[in-house]
Design an enzyme around this catalytic site. Sequence first.
Site, PDB file in Angstrom:
ATOM      1  N   PRO A 166     -68.027  55.640  17.097  1.00 51.14           N
ATOM      2  CG  PRO A 166     -69.764  53.966  17.593  1.00 51.14           C
ATOM      3  CD  PRO A 166     -68.903  54.553  16.571  1.00 51.14           C
ATOM      4  CD  GLU A 167     -64.171  60.143  18.246  1.00 51.32           C
ATOM      5  OE1 GLU A 167     -63.540  60.844  19.034  1.00 51.32           O
ATOM      6  OE2 GLU A 167     -64.176  60.301  16.960  1.00 51.32           O
ATOM      7  CE  LYS A 204     -62.282  55.652  21.385  1.00 58.11           C
ATOM      8  NZ  LYS A 204     -61.326  55.661  20.471  1.00 58.11           N
ATOM      9  CG  HIS A 209     -75.822  47.033   7.693  1.00 57.25           C
ATOM     10  ND1 HIS A 209     -75.551  46.500   6.481  1.00 57.25           N
ATOM     11  CD2 HIS A 209     -75.921  48.495   7.254  1.00 57.25           C
ATOM     12  CE1 HIS A 209     -75.613  47.456   5.544  1.00 57.25           C
ATOM     13  NE2 HIS A 209     -76.038  48.665   5.867  1.00 57.25           N
ATOM     14  NE  ARG A 242     -64.919  49.263   7.567  1.00 56.40           N
ATOM     15  CZ  ARG A 242     -64.108  50.016   7.363  1.00 56.40           C
ATOM     16  NH1 ARG A 242     -64.215  51.219   7.742  1.00 56.40           N
ATOM     17  NH2 ARG A 242     -62.954  49.848   7.271  1.00 56.40           N
ATOM     18  NE  ARG A 269     -57.795  56.297  12.743  1.00 54.08           N
ATOM     19  CZ  ARG A 269     -58.491  56.210  13.816  1.00 54.08           C
ATOM     20  NH1 ARG A 269     -57.899  56.272  15.105  1.00 54.08           N
ATOM     21  NH2 ARG A 269     -59.666  56.736  13.694  1.00 54.08           N
TER      22      ARG A 269
END
Length: 278
Positions: free
Chosen positions: A2-3, A58, A92, A117, A267
């Site tokens: 999510p940006e 964010k 999750h 995660r 990245r």
Amino acid sequence: MPELPEVETIRRQLEQELAGYSFKGIQTSWEKSFRPSFRVVSTAVVGKKIESIDRQAKLLIFNLSSGLNLLFHLKLTGQMLVRKPSDPSDAHVRSSFRLRNSKGNLKEKELRFADARKFGFVKLVTDQKEMEQILKGYGPEPLKDLTLEKFQKIISSSARPIKLVLLDQAKISGIGNIYANDALWLAAINPSKTSNKITEAEGKKLYKTVNEVLRKGLKYGGASDQWYRQVHGEEGKYQEHFLVYGQKGKKCPRCGSEIKRIVLGGRGTFFCPVCQAS
DNA sequence: ACCTAAACCTGGGCGC
DNA sequence: TGCGCCCAGGTTTAGG
């Protein structure tokens, strides 16, 4: 994660769904995501009303009654799902927030914080000074207060690769890996180019393409490359419009050359070596 | 001031 | 089918 476009899409939907609702109870199977602790957050938040929901970079900022702030960061795989308590479970889910409408007879809702995660967090801020400090750590917001003049000043005062400047939340809020890659491709600027070597004309172009890709991301409700979902579980659609992000080995939409992937600042970085030669 | 690697964690996709 | 490897939208921290 999510940006900016993804988090802003979620923010708008959450505010629509949850403003006016109060916390009735919280359950979790992953206490580590709560700061300073699950007990402290739970005790402070239960009974409080969600007045409004903001976003900086964010970060989702729930403004609660009594001046409390509850912050959510989704990191790479966080999801904010709004369900009825009786709805089937979602994968999750690490924490569930039971909510009721303080105005009375509306049905209860459940905010589910899913996070494959487990990098995301929920942070309680009770002190206004601390909240100000947190916000001070972020640069201006594209589509809001990031003017061309500020942008030119930011990029001309760093000797790092331009892509890393775009990703630096202290300098500019909200740009992440997808939109940084796509904005640089649109502006035909090499991601490794030293930021302060960028000309004024290139800077102006990049300012435009940054705003353009973020607006496009918003228009399509974000990019569901993998984990991102809107609050009712729907996917965004920007992934159908990726320019170079994730396109290694495919053809450049502009010149037909092969899109390459390099690593920059740890990245994955996608670009066209021909039209982004410099 | 800069860079890299590692850490926090899990899961999907791919090659064999 | 199973296993091992690589990859992942973010951010912080340790070390050079």
